[in-house]
Design a protein around this motif. Structure first.
Motif, mmCIF file in Angstrom:
data_model
loop_
_atom_site.group_PDB
_atom_site.id
_atom_site.type_symbol
_atom_site.label_atom_id
_atom_site.label_comp_id
_atom_site.label_asym_id
_atom_site.label_seq_id
_atom_site.Cartn_x
_atom_site.Cartn_y
_atom_site.Cartn_z
ATOM 1 N N VAL A 131 38.862 23.360 56.844
ATOM 2 C CA VAL A 131 38.825 23.214 58.297
ATOM 3 C C VAL A 131 40.011 22.383 58.774
ATOM 4 O O VAL A 131 39.934 21.716 59.798
ATOM 5 N N SER A 132 41.102 22.423 58.042
ATOM 6 C CA SER A 132 42.327 21.729 58.447
ATOM 7 C C SER A 132 43.200 22.685 59.251
ATOM 8 O O SER A 132 43.241 23.885 58.955
ATOM 9 N N PRO A 133 43.937 22.195 60.244
ATOM 10 C CA PRO A 133 43.985 20.798 60.698
ATOM 11 C C PRO A 133 42.804 20.384 61.553
ATOM 12 O O PRO A 133 42.683 19.209 61.914
ATOM 13 N N GLY A 134 41.936 21.325 61.939
ATOM 14 C CA GLY A 134 40.719 20.958 62.669
ATOM 15 C C GLY A 134 40.977 20.313 64.012
ATOM 16 O O GLY A 134 40.222 19.419 64.424
ATOM 17 N N ASN A 135 42.015 20.749 64.711
ATOM 18 C CA ASN A 135 42.422 20.095 65.960
ATOM 19 C C ASN A 135 42.097 20.924 67.204
ATOM 20 O O ASN A 135 42.702 20.721 68.256
ATOM 21 N N VAL A 136 41.146 21.850 67.080
ATOM 22 C CA VAL A 136 40.755 22.672 68.220
ATOM 23 C C VAL A 136 39.417 22.182 68.759
ATOM 24 O O VAL A 136 38.444 22.058 68.008
ATOM 25 N N ASP A 137 39.373 21.885 70.052
ATOM 26 C CA ASP A 137 38.147 21.397 70.682
ATOM 27 C C ASP A 137 37.101 22.513 70.718
ATOM 28 O O ASP A 137 37.417 23.685 70.924
ATOM 29 N N TRP A 138 35.829 22.134 70.522
ATOM 30 C CA TRP A 138 34.750 23.116 70.517
ATOM 31 C C TRP A 138 34.687 23.912 71.815
ATOM 32 O O TRP A 138 34.267 25.079 71.829
ATOM 33 N N PHE A 139 35.113 23.309 72.924
ATOM 34 C CA PHE A 139 35.004 23.965 74.227
ATOM 35 C C PHE A 139 36.307 24.652 74.650
ATOM 36 O O PHE A 139 36.420 25.121 75.786
ATOM 37 N N ASP A 140 37.251 24.753 73.738
ATOM 38 C CA ASP A 140 38.535 25.395 74.019
ATOM 39 C C ASP A 140 38.445 26.874 73.617
ATOM 40 O O ASP A 140 38.632 27.227 72.445
ATOM 41 N N ASP A 141 38.162 27.742 74.568
ATOM 42 C CA ASP A 141 37.966 29.163 74.262
ATOM 43 C C ASP A 141 39.208 29.803 73.651
ATOM 44 O O ASP A 141 39.120 30.565 72.678
#
Length: 570
Positions: A131-141
């Protein structure tokens, strides 16, 4: 009534045919991952070069060396693409869980390389994902469209290149904090959980649309929610995994298998009981985090795949992880303990066991940490682990014996020793369930000395040999003259014994019946039948007992010959 009886007879007939098609346990296979797959191999004497990342071309060109050096049946394939062919920037396949979109076209050369790689020993390979870099927000479609697109692309690559599936590591690393609840984002915990579950559904659909029959080897799964004796605390990072995993089960097709690696507990497990608890975790404890509607799906498609951490077995400086392996690490040594842990892991695993390495590698590596070759610490370990984890263990062990020619350690193996006073079969004891239930006698048949079981209703002859836990043996015996229409049951058994002091006297005890091996001879009349199998000495065993047993043999004479026991591995 006649019609009913005919229907019942037909049902019995169908059942009898179906009974021959019992479920066959899959062979457990060993898979490898670690730092050694992140950088290319290094030639002897060469200095490490941090620019030489692992590529599919390196794997293709060096697969023979890799299969020779690494034990097991597969590897986690991690690679970096050619920057010139992937939009001017290389793609690290291990870090696509982010905002940079990738295209299928980037991997044309990698697909060609993997398709033309001559895998022989490595039959079960996985593409490695985290799950790297894992920098996407859950609410970012839009960000999640990229994440799902990336994994859809890689799933297609994995399917096309003959991988059995995907390795998926959901653990956070470095600055990755995707599993942590962040109230400053302005969303409630309930809203966040709902969105995470939605993303799990989208993620699963992306993977399974391209690879609907994959194995997902997950180093963590519900196991990341690892406080198994505590009530769930849904705001904590580990528990934020649960809605994502449940989202994947929402869309899980029946053809996908998920293997929970239970990483932390696997790394700590150090004896038979601790490894069995991994199975209890997956089959029972982790259900606390499952949506109840998925119970049947979970039980049918979720499996235990224990992980072993190689480094603590060989690190000279003691720290957290090798402290977990005490006291056995000091009493057995790293190589023997790793072998024993692999044996126990394979006993509890459904289909896969995996090993992770960092500062100890299977072949010289360009990794900048300058890891040490395992062969320097434990020469011959690869071959021994290969024997333990071989899907074709019996044939591999027989090949080892034909090459190395170890001694048969059974006393009087061909029954040539003449009985002395009070003996019947030198070297063997004799037992019967009751008096007057037949005898075992030494005979000569066509010039060959054998043991004859004459009118034996319930009895055996036996011989014990001293052994140590972790040793591997091949046991073999031949029998014949078992009439095809007889009710006689003729067995070759291996049972385990240990010594006690009981009421102040030595007491020799058989134990752990579930670890015993029992093989039945076929009823082929005068045609000799040989039974052979591999056994590994379990923990606490001090003796291996060979037993030649006969039941319901009244009115018959059954012959035994050539009792053999070869030590294959210490």
């Amino acid at each position: 009534m006649k019609k009913i009886m005919m229907m019942l007879a037909a049902a019995v007939s169908v059942t009898a045919v179906a009974a021959d098609q019992y479920y066959k346990l899959p062979k457990v296979k060993l898979i490898h991952d670690g730092w050694g797959f992140q950088w290319q191999g290094r030639a002897p004497g060469a200095k490490p070069d941090r620019k030489l990342y692992m590529t599919t071309k390196y794997i293709k060109d060096n697969i023979e060396m890799m299969e020779r050096s690494i034990p097991g049946s597969g590897i986690i394939i991690r690679f970096t693409t050619d920057a010139a062919k992937s939009g001017g920037q290389p793609v690290n396949i291990n870090a696509i869980f982010g905002g940079r979109p990738i295209k299928y076209e980037y991997f044309k050369d990698d697909i060609a390389n993997l398709k033309s790689t001559k895998f022989k020993k490595f039959t079960d390979n996985f593409i490695g994902l985290t799950v790297s870099p894992g920098n996407v927000d859950w609410f970012d479609d839009k960000g999640w469209e990229v994440v799902c697109n990336n994994h859809k692309v890689v799933a297609k690559v994995a399917k096309e290149t003959g991988m059995v599936g995907m390795k998926f590591d959901i653990e956070e690393y470095s600055k990755n904090t995707m599993w942590q609840f962040k109230p400053e984002k302005g969303k409630t915990l309930a809203e966040t959980h709902a969105k995470i579950r939605q993303r799990g559904q989208e993620f699963g659909k992306a993977l399974f649309s391209e690879f609907p029959d994959m194995h997902m080897l997950c180093y963590w799964w519900f196991s990341l929610c690892r406080h198994k004796n505590d009530p769930a605390r849904p705001e904590e990072a580990e528990y934020m995994v649960a809605p994502f995993v449940n989202g994947i089960y929402d869309v899980l097709p029946p053809t996908v298998k998920i293997h929970d690696g239970d990483e932390s507990c696997g790394y700590r497990a150090n004896d038979e009981v601790e490894f069995y608890h991994l199975g209890i975790d997956v089959k029972k404890q982790f259900l606390r985090f499952l949506d109840p509607k998925h119970l049947a799906k979970y039980r049918a498609q979720t499996f235990i795949a224990p992980g072993l951490y190689v480094d603590p077995h060989f690190a000279e400086k003691f720290g957290f992880w090798n402290n977990q392996l005490l006291p056995e690490l000091e009493t057995l040594g790293g190589a023997k303990l790793l072998k024993r842990n692999l044996i126990n892991a394979m006993e509890v695993a459904d289909e896969y066991v995996w090993m992770w390495h960092e500062r100890f590698v299977w072949f010289p590596s360009h990794h900048p940490a300058r890891p040490v070759e395992i062969a320097e610490k434990a020469p011959g370990l690869t071959a021994e682990l290969d024997l333990i984890a071989s899907p074709n263990q019996l044939s591999d062990v027989k090949e080892f014996i034909s090459m190395k020619k170890p001694a048969n350690i059974v006393y009087n193996t061909t029954f040539d020793k003449l009985p002395e006073k009070g003996q019947k079969i030198p070297g063997f004891g004799e037992w019967h369930g009751a008096k007057n239930q037949g005898n075992f006698v030494r005979k000569t048949v066509n010039g060959n000395n054998v043991v004859a079981a004459v009118d034996v209703i319930n009895g055996c002859i036996y011989q014990s040999r001293p052994v140590k836990p972790g040793q591997m043996y091949l046991a073999r015996c031949t029998a014949w003259n078992i009439a095809p229409d007889s009710k006689a049951k003729v067995l070759f058994n291996v049972k385990w014994k240990r010594n006690f002091i009981r009421q102040g006297k030595p007491f020799n005890d058989r134990f752990a019946d579930y670890l015993n091996k029992q093989h039945i001879f076929q009823r082929l009349g005068n045609k000799p039948v040989t039974v052979e199998f591999v056994v590994t000495v379990p923990e606490n065993a001090e003796a291996l007992e060979l037993m030649l047993s006969v039941g319901a043999g009244q009115g018959q004479t059954i012959y035994f010959d050539n009792v053999e026991l070869y030590k294959v591995m210490d």
